[in-house]
Design a protein around this motif. Structure first.
Motif, short mmCIF file in Angstrom:
data_model
loop_
_atom_site.label_atom_id
_atom_site.label_comp_id
_atom_site.label_asym_id
_atom_site.label_seq_id
_atom_site.Cartn_x
_atom_site.Cartn_y
_atom_site.Cartn_z
N PHE A 1 -33.91 30.66 33.41
CA PHE A 1 -34.64 30.62 34.68
C PHE A 1 -36.00 31.30 34.56
N ALA A 2 -36.07 32.39 33.82
CA ALA A 2 -37.35 33.11 33.66
C ALA A 2 -38.36 32.26 32.90
N GLU A 3 -37.87 31.45 31.98
CA GLU A 3 -38.76 30.61 31.18
C GLU A 3 -39.01 29.24 31.81
N ALA A 4 -38.39 28.96 32.94
CA ALA A 4 -38.51 27.65 33.58
C ALA A 4 -39.94 27.40 34.04
N LYS A 5 -40.32 26.15 33.97
CA LYS A 5 -41.64 25.72 34.39
C LYS A 5 -41.58 25.28 35.86
N ASP A 6 -42.54 25.77 36.68
CA ASP A 6 -42.64 25.32 38.06
C ASP A 6 -43.14 23.87 38.08
N LEU A 7 -42.46 23.02 38.84
CA LEU A 7 -42.87 21.62 38.96
C LEU A 7 -43.75 21.38 40.18
N SER B 1 -18.33 29.28 29.97
CA SER B 1 -19.58 29.42 30.72
C SER B 1 -20.60 30.17 29.88
N PRO B 2 -21.88 29.91 30.12
CA PRO B 2 -22.91 30.64 29.38
C PRO B 2 -22.95 32.10 29.85
N LYS B 3 -23.52 32.93 29.01
CA LYS B 3 -23.70 34.34 29.37
C LYS B 3 -24.74 34.43 30.47
N ASN C 1 -34.27 24.81 31.45
CA ASN C 1 -33.65 24.31 30.24
C ASN C 1 -32.21 24.83 30.14
N TYR C 2 -31.31 24.09 30.76
CA TYR C 2 -29.89 24.49 30.75
C TYR C 2 -29.28 24.38 29.36
#
Length: 162
Positions: free
Chosen positions: A125-131, A115-117, A103-104
């Motif tokens: 990235f830690a909260e990203a869901k594996d596809l 730029s984001p922190k 979720n960018y």
């Protein structure tokens, strides 16, 4: 023909041959200092459907070799070792594939014109869901292998399942 031009021709001819040979070698080099790489491309599917986005990495079994990787887009990929699209060195590889829904937008929230922190990106990235199943993300657990041959390696496809 007199002796002077013949002597000159005899001296120049070996130099011309050496120079031409050197130009062929230099002209074929890509400046990386690596041996010849061969094209590798194919498709990645998960349960019969194309993996829309992700990365694929070929990790060499030989510790003296170099890894190659690529971006998966619309289910297709091609490998790069040093220069975009140069392929992979010949040899045996263990393959890993990752595809995550990051979720960018969450990382960019509150950012105005910059730029984001780094912490926000790391959190996204830690909260990203594996596809695709996480087992495919490591060469030691994926069970995927491929041996790159001299020549073209097209249609190197991987069909991932649960």
């Amino acid at each position: 023909m007199t002796a002077a031009p013949l002597t000159l021709i005899r001296r120049i001819t070996p130099l011309a041959v050496i120079f031409t040979g050197m130009m062929i070698v230099v002209g074929c080099s890509d400046g990386t200092g690596l041996p010849k790489r061969y094209p590798v491309s194919g498709n990645v599917t998960y349960n019969g459907q194309p993996v829309e986005t992700g990365t694929i990495t070929f990790a060499p079994v030989d510790p003296d070799s170099r890894a190659a990787s690529g971006t998966i887009s619309g289910g297709s990929y091609y490998l790069t070792t040093a220069i975009d699209g140069d392929g992979a060195l010949p040899g045996e590889y263990r393959v890993s594939i990752t595809s995550r829904d990051v979720n960018y937008d969450a990382a960019m929230s509150g950012v105005q014109g910059g730029s984001p922190k780094q912490d926000d990106v790391a959190k996204a990235f830690a909260e990203a869901k594996d596809l695709v199943p996480a087992k495919y993300s490591l060469p030691d657990t994926s069970g995927l292998t491929y041996t790159v041959e001299s020549g073209s390696n097209r249609n190197v496809d991987f069909d991932l399942t649960d």
